[in-house]
Each structure stands twice: as structure tokens, then as C-alpha cells.
Scaffold this motif. Structure first.
Motif, PDB file in Angstrom:
ATOM      1  N   ARG A  31      34.589  29.729  28.382  1.00 42.00           N
ATOM      2  CA  ARG A  31      34.782  29.631  29.833  1.00 42.00           C
ATOM      3  C   ARG A  31      33.806  28.630  30.444  1.00 42.00           C
ATOM      4  O   ARG A  31      34.189  27.820  31.296  1.00 42.00           O
ATOM      5  N   ASN A  62      40.716  31.960  32.429  1.00 42.83           N
ATOM      6  CA  ASN A  62      39.900  32.218  33.611  1.00 42.83           C
ATOM      7  C   ASN A  62      39.032  31.019  33.970  1.00 42.83           C
ATOM      8  O   ASN A  62      38.750  30.781  35.149  1.00 42.83           O
ATOM      9  N   SER A  66      39.310  29.182  37.527  1.00 47.72           N
ATOM     10  CA  SER A  66      38.080  29.046  38.306  1.00 47.72           C
ATOM     11  C   SER A  66      37.941  27.621  38.841  1.00 47.72           C
ATOM     12  O   SER A  66      37.568  27.408  40.002  1.00 47.72           O
ATOM     13  N   CYS A 121      50.658  35.472  35.804  1.00 46.02           N
ATOM     14  CA  CYS A 121      49.303  35.975  35.574  1.00 46.02           C
ATOM     15  C   CYS A 121      49.027  37.101  36.564  1.00 46.02           C
ATOM     16  O   CYS A 121      49.495  37.072  37.701  1.00 46.02           O
ATOM     17  N   ARG A 123      46.183  39.018  38.649  1.00 47.15           N
ATOM     18  CA  ARG A 123      44.799  38.988  39.119  1.00 47.15           C
ATOM     19  C   ARG A 123      44.281  40.423  39.176  1.00 47.15           C
ATOM     20  O   ARG A 123      44.933  41.320  39.714  1.00 47.15           O
ATOM     21  N   SER A 132      39.266  38.595  37.659  1.00 45.59           N
ATOM     22  CA  SER A 132      39.689  38.078  36.361  1.00 45.59           C
ATOM     23  C   SER A 132      41.208  38.032  36.334  1.00 45.59           C
ATOM     24  O   SER A 132      41.878  38.675  37.149  1.00 45.59           O
ATOM     25  N   PHE A 133      41.746  37.254  35.395  1.00 43.06           N
ATOM     26  CA  PHE A 133      43.191  37.090  35.292  1.00 43.06           C
ATOM     27  C   PHE A 133      43.649  37.454  33.889  1.00 43.06           C
ATOM     28  O   PHE A 133      42.965  37.179  32.904  1.00 43.06           O
ATOM     29  N   SER A 134      44.821  38.059  33.825  1.00 47.93           N
ATOM     30  CA  SER A 134      45.392  38.498  32.555  1.00 47.93           C
ATOM     31  C   SER A 134      46.848  38.067  32.472  1.00 47.93           C
ATOM     32  O   SER A 134      47.552  38.023  33.482  1.00 47.93           O
TER      33      SER A 134
END
Length: 370
Positions: A31, A62, A66, A121, A123, A132-134
Motif C-alpha cells: 500500500r 486500498n 487512497s 467495491c 467501502r 477500507s475497501f473490499s
């Protein structure tokens, strides 16, 4: 690194695709690498390819989001990048989900062929923590307990999940929680149904060329075009629930497990996916609420996950709801969270899906339409 050196690198070299390799040394390294890239460096690449597990992919995802959230030239450059996932982890749910296989060579071929498809995605907001994102799943209860225990047994390799799962099943814990969710409108993600989808009209399976998912970024002359950065994904997930309070549903009780699933979420533990009828980019997520039940009932649920996946109305003690956002507040200190194989603290969690937020090197799962 053996998977990359022996299987994937020769494919990239044969196709004339230039790569710059970075070997990560600790959690968070990937990251930071993405977040600190200059505008010039970002402009020189077409995307990032992750050779590793779901956790490493999540770091890169992520990191890119960002950068995009900052605005400005770097954000514009990052918005056009695609992500690839060459499976080399313990679960590799993302690679399974977008490609329908866990073979590294297949994932590498999708990259060198320049395939692209959008994916939703989710959030995830937790008080006191950055968002965070998944791309797959956030789960509390049983799945979180399995992850927590398996982290202490890394010496056992991938089999640690089976050991931890058996132990959690025997313990048979239940968790009190309050769940709020905003149901999806009937039309959400349904437009464009047709080519590329199979199964019944109400629960079509997403596949290569799925017209529902193609609409996530629009289509011109049959080719996907990159969508503009959408401001809503930079805002807190709970805002959507607060904005439409009359539509929000509330459920309280004791649960064996709670899941927010934003894709079919395939893995070697669930080859057809937790939700085989879910789409990659329809702007919806699925809330699965497994009510308090006995051992035999929960075993039926686990067998269904492994063999066929779950559908609405399949099991009387399992509610499967199509929604746009959800908030789960565990009532107690022993409920653990699992987000794409990474742990989150035991706090209220808000989730909201954002349609086609990123693109991946994939064309979706290829299967015969019926």
C-alpha cells in the motif's frame, strides 16, 4: 516468488509486456509503495498485478483508492489503472471470482491479453479507523472466529482453516447483534439483462460479457470505457442509511454469522461461490444473516456454501437480502470480523457498495449460457 518466476514471467516476456517487480517485505508495504508513487511513475504503467493472496490485493486496491481520493492529476492518472490478481495465497477468492479458476497461468494470460472488466467495491467504515475497501466479503461471527484462530496456526499452512473451522463449529457460539440495511431497489443493477448471463431471469449468473456489469462503466462500440471518479465512494458508508431512514430495515437477534458479500466470492472452499447469482458490477451487495440454529442446521448451511452456494429462501434460518448499504453492531466483546482474510476490531461496521469502482484484468467467468 516461484509462481511468478516459473509460470507467469515467461508469459509476460513472450507477450512483450514490460514489468517492474517489487517484493514486499512486511504488511502494509504494498500500500505504501502505491500511495507514494509519483505522477510520472503512475502515468507510465497500465496497472498493478498482485502475485499473492487476497490480503496483498487488498493493500494495492486500498492504495490506489487512497490516491484517487486525493483528487488532482495523480488521482486522474490512478483512475485509469487496472488491477490483476495472480493467485499465490491461501484462499485467493478474488482470482477465483473474476476468472473462475485459481490457475496462475490463466490470470497471467488475462493480463497480457489486456482484458478488462469492472468490479464493485464495498467501502467499510469502523469508528476510530480509516476506511477500507473490499471486493469480496466482510463477515462477523463464525467466519471471523475462524480467521482469528487460524492466524495462530500459520505453521499448518492452508489446512489451518479446516482445523480452525472444525474447532469453531464444535464451539457453536452465537452472537447478539443489531443489523440495519437499505434494501436495493428492484431496478438496481437489473438493466441490460441478457447476453453473457445464464440461469433464471430472477437470479442470473454473471459471466463474460454480462450486460448488467458492462453498464457499470458504459460501453462504446462494444468496448468498455473508463468511468470518471465518483464522489460518493469518498463519503462515509453510514451516510446513505441516514439519508433514507424510512427505507432502512432493522433486525435484532442472535446469529451464528453475518456476511456482507459484494461478489460471487468463489474459493476452493466454495467453488461455485457463496452467492453464485451475485454479479461483479451491478451496484448491489448481499446481506446474509444466519440465525441461531442447532449443529445440524448449521452443518447444512456450511455444506450448501461448499457445494452450491446460498440463494434467497434456500434455508429457513438463513436470510439473504439484496441491499445497497448495511450497518452491523455486535452486542458483546467476543464477535470478530473477517474482511477478505484480514481482521477488523469488534466495533460497529458500516458497509456500502459502489458500482464498478475499479477495473481488473479479466473478462469474467466464461460459461455456457442457458
Amino acid at each position: 516468488m516461484q509462481i511468478w518466476e516459473t509460470t507467469c514471467l515467461p508469459i509476460f516476456e513472450s507477450a512483450g509486456v514490460k514489468v517492474r517487480r517489487t517484493v514486499t517485505k512486511a504488511a502494509g508495504h504494498a500500500r505504501r509503495e502505491v500511495e507514494t508513487m509519483s505522477l510520472e511513475d503512475i502515468s507510465l504503467v497500465d496497472g498493478f498485478v498482485v502475485v499473492g493472496g487476497d490480503g496483498l490485493f487488498g493493500e494495492v486496491l486500498n492504495g490506489i483508492l487512497s490516491v484517487r481520493a486525493e483528487g488532482g492529476p495523480r488521482a486522474a492518472a490512478a483512475a485509469r489503472l487496472r488491477l490483476g490478481h495472480i493467485p499465490a495465497g491461501s484462499t485467493d477468492a478474488l482470482a477465483w471470482t473474476i476468472n473462475g479458476t485459481r490457475k496462475p497461468a490463466a490470470a497471467a494470460l488475462h493480463v497480457v491479453l489486456g482484458d478488462r472488466t469492472p468490479i464493485d467495491c464495498m467501502r467499510i467504515d469502523v469508528p476510530g479507523h480509516p476506511p477500507s475497501f473490499s471486493c469480496c466479503i466482510a463477515s462477523a461471527g463464525f467466519m471471523g472466529e475462524v480467521l482469528h484462530m487460524s492466524e495462530k496456526m500459520r505453521w499448518a499452512g492452508p489446512s489451518r482453516y479446516d482445523i480452525a473451522g472444525a474447532y469453531a463449529f464444535v464451539k457453536h457460539k452465537t452472537y447478539s447483534a443489531t443489523v440495519q440495511y437499505l434494501p436495493a431497489d428492484e431496478e438496481t443493477g437489473r438493466r441490460g439483462d441478457g447476453e453473457g448471463c445464464s440461469a433464471s431471469p430472477s437470479l442470473r449468473h454473471c459471466g463474460s460479457g454480462c450486460q448488467i456489469c458492462r453498464q457499470a462503466v458504459g460501453a462504446t462500440a462494444g468496448e468498455l470505457v473508463v468511468s470518471e471518479v465518483s464522489p460518493p465512494w469518498t463519503r462515509r458508508s453510514g451516510e446513505l442509511l441516514e439519508a433514507e431512514p424510512r427505507k432502512v430495515k432493522t433486525v435484532e437477534g442472535k446469529f451464528k454469522g453475518l456476511m456482507c458479500v459484494v461478489s460471487p466470492c468463489r474459493s476452493d472452499k466454495s467453488v461455485h461461490g457463496i452467492l453464485p447469482h451475485a454479479h461483479l458490477a451491478d451496484g448491489c451487495m448481499w446481506l446474509i444473516m444466519v440465525r441461531q440454529c442447532n449443529h445440524l442446521q448449521y452443518l447444512r448451511f456450511l455444506v450448501a456454501l461448499s457445494t452450491s452456494g446460498i440463494a434467497p429462501g434456500q434455508l429457513s434460518f438463513v436470510e439473504v437480502v439484496r441491499c445497497r448499504a448495511a450497518r452491523i453492531e455486535p452486542l458483546g466483546n467476543d464477535c470478530r470480523w473477517n474482511v477478505d482474510g484480514e481482521s477488523l476490531p469488534n466495533r460497529p461496521v458500516s458497509c456500502q457498495v459502489h458500482r464498478g469502482l475499479v477495473e481488473v484484468f479479466s473478462r469474467g467467468v466464461e460459461h455456457r449460457c442457458s
